[in-house]
Design an enzyme around this catalytic site. Sequence first.
Site, PDB file in Angstrom:
ATOM      1  N   ASP A  59       0.663  -1.202  -0.044  1.00  0.00           N
ATOM      2  CA  ASP A  59      -0.011   0.009  -0.040  1.00  0.00           C
ATOM      3  C   ASP A  59       0.774   1.327  -0.033  1.00  0.00           C
ATOM      4  O   ASP A  59       0.340   2.290  -0.096  1.00  0.00           O
ATOM      5  CB  ASP A  59      -0.859   0.068   1.306  1.00  0.00           C
ATOM      6  CG  ASP A  59      -0.397   0.003   2.552  1.00  0.00           C
ATOM      7  OD1 ASP A  59       0.812  -0.085   2.619  1.00  0.00           O
ATOM      8  OD2 ASP A  59      -1.105   0.015   3.403  1.00  0.00           O
ATOM      9  N   SER A  60       2.249   1.106  -0.064  1.00  0.00           N
ATOM     10  CA  SER A  60       3.032   2.243  -0.176  1.00  0.00           C
ATOM     11  C   SER A  60       2.854   2.795  -1.615  1.00  0.00           C
ATOM     12  O   SER A  60       3.275   3.878  -2.146  1.00  0.00           O
ATOM     13  CB  SER A  60       4.402   1.859  -0.179  1.00  0.00           C
ATOM     14  OG  SER A  60       4.621   0.449  -0.968  1.00  0.00           O
ATOM     15  N   ASP A  98      -1.258  -6.279  -0.557  1.00  0.00           N
ATOM     16  CA  ASP A  98      -1.360  -5.455   0.950  1.00  0.00           C
ATOM     17  C   ASP A  98      -2.664  -4.954   1.063  1.00  0.00           C
ATOM     18  O   ASP A  98      -3.184  -4.292   0.576  1.00  0.00           O
ATOM     19  CB  ASP A  98      -0.329  -4.403   0.900  1.00  0.00           C
ATOM     20  CG  ASP A  98       0.240  -3.960   2.407  1.00  0.00           C
ATOM     21  OD1 ASP A  98      -0.031  -4.539   3.014  1.00  0.00           O
ATOM     22  OD2 ASP A  98       1.296  -3.089   2.139  1.00  0.00           O
ATOM     23  N   LYS A 128      -1.068  -9.253   2.860  1.00  0.00           N
ATOM     24  CA  LYS A 128      -0.587  -8.950   4.103  1.00  0.00           C
ATOM     25  C   LYS A 128      -1.212  -7.930   4.761  1.00  0.00           C
ATOM     26  O   LYS A 128      -2.035  -7.101   4.219  1.00  0.00           O
ATOM     27  CB  LYS A 128       0.937  -8.137   3.559  1.00  0.00           C
ATOM     28  CG  LYS A 128       1.603  -7.686   4.617  1.00  0.00           C
ATOM     29  CD  LYS A 128       3.213  -7.038   4.449  1.00  0.00           C
ATOM     30  CE  LYS A 128       3.086  -5.600   3.952  1.00  0.00           C
ATOM     31  NZ  LYS A 128       2.557  -4.870   4.807  1.00  0.00           N
ATOM     32  N   GLU A 130      -1.236  -5.444   8.530  1.00  0.00           N
ATOM     33  CA  GLU A 130      -0.351  -4.882   9.712  1.00  0.00           C
ATOM     34  C   GLU A 130      -0.917  -5.101  11.128  1.00  0.00           C
ATOM     35  O   GLU A 130      -2.136  -5.111  11.337  1.00  0.00           O
ATOM     36  CB  GLU A 130      -0.157  -3.252   9.611  1.00  0.00           C
ATOM     37  CG  GLU A 130       0.474  -2.801   8.215  1.00  0.00           C
ATOM     38  CD  GLU A 130       0.685  -1.549   8.153  1.00  0.00           C
ATOM     39  OE1 GLU A 130       0.177  -0.763   8.980  1.00  0.00           O
ATOM     40  OE2 GLU A 130       0.957  -1.055   6.834  1.00  0.00           O
ATOM     41  N   GLU A 197       9.437  -4.161  10.355  1.00  0.00           N
ATOM     42  CA  GLU A 197       9.854  -2.886   9.686  1.00  0.00           C
ATOM     43  C   GLU A 197      10.540  -2.061  10.810  1.00  0.00           C
ATOM     44  O   GLU A 197       9.773  -1.802  11.826  1.00  0.00           O
ATOM     45  CB  GLU A 197       8.644  -1.945   8.969  1.00  0.00           C
ATOM     46  CG  GLU A 197       9.162  -0.862   8.414  1.00  0.00           C
ATOM     47  CD  GLU A 197       8.188  -0.356   7.305  1.00  0.00           C
ATOM     48  OE1 GLU A 197       7.116  -1.114   7.221  1.00  0.00           O
ATOM     49  OE2 GLU A 197       8.337   1.008   6.957  1.00  0.00           O
TER      50      GLU A 197
HETATM   51  O1  KIV Z   1       3.584  -1.190   1.608  1.00  0.00           O
HETATM   52  C1  KIV Z   1       4.554  -1.561   1.569  1.00  0.00           C
HETATM   53  O2  KIV Z   1       5.549  -1.220   0.603  1.00  0.00           O
HETATM   54  C2  KIV Z   1       5.255  -2.244   2.652  1.00  0.00           C
HETATM   55  C3  KIV Z   1       6.543  -2.662   2.639  1.00  0.00           C
HETATM   56  C4  KIV Z   1       7.382  -1.587   3.080  1.00  0.00           C
HETATM   57  C5  KIV Z   1       6.937  -3.714   3.425  1.00  0.00           C
HETATM   58  O3  KIV Z   1       4.596  -2.782   3.497  1.00  0.00           O
END
Ligand code: KIV
Length: 308
Positions: A59-60, A98, A128, A130, A197
């Site tokens: 989600d970056s 994510d 993924k 968090e 992280e």
């Molecule tokens: O969103 C993302 O790119 C991430 C990575 C930094 C692991 O969660």
Amino acid sequence: MSVVQSTSPKVSEERKKVSIRLIQAMKMRHEPIGMLTAYDYPTALIMDQAGLDIILVGDSLGMVELGYESTLPVTMDEMIHHCKAVARGARYALLVGDMPFMSYQVSTQEAVRNAGRFLQEAGMSAVKLEGGSERADTVRAIVSAGIPVMGHLGLTPQSVHKLGGFRPQGKDAEAAYKLLEDAQILQEAGCFSLVLESIPGRLAELVSKNLEIPTIGIGAGVGCDGQVLVTHDLLGLFERFTPKFVKQYAHLAGEMRSAFSAFKSDVKARSFPAGEHTVEMGEDEWKCLEEKLSSTHSNILTHDPSMR
Ligand code: KIV
């Protein structure tokens, strides 16, 4: 248009798609796991050719591709759109989508439904999310729906406001103990691996040694079972800020600026397109056209009488 042949390396016939089992076996044989983020088709294609084990559609995306200030505004539909493009580009890497902010926090049912979209609509093999012990029930529910889950501890960007900024985590004994506990709980809940992280290197190493599942570090030192970076950071493509833990392997923003300004200069100077970029018409056909234009007394040419 002329077609430029690809110079990419040939993909080996024997190469197999990376599975969750393979990722776990890599930990057993102490083989480091390489993961990077991708958000589009060409990047995923090149990354897959380079042999990365895991591609994360992070989600970056919100910050490095969509220009938001944080990852918080990213929606499920945006994630699905970009995951689909990545899935079209990558054949071998394990693909992880994510889960964006608020797609798994409201209820377990909603979390399972949203996790399912990543596999059903977007071609991902895992998701993924968090958080620590507070996410254990959610992880259990998603895993029992048959969807592999990667956890994410330490600096969790979706909690940026709660954490008071993008700052390292687990630096005091109490926070470090809690992180060790959370990692254990996520493993028991069924996570197949964990992102760690921005935590101290020796804490990450301790967590990694304490778990059976592999850890993937970002700003967490060399003691993790694998490493991940945000691709735009690695390529020098995101200039707003660069975290201390990033190693830049290229400086693409500068290269892109030079290419764009060279193009602009060529256009202004009329030095692009040159002959080799232009399609020609045979002399005979040109003569035919001239005759046709004059014999029919056509008034088609309103601006270029010199042709007659
Ligand atoms: O969103 C993302 O790119 C991430 C990575 C930094 C692991 O969660």
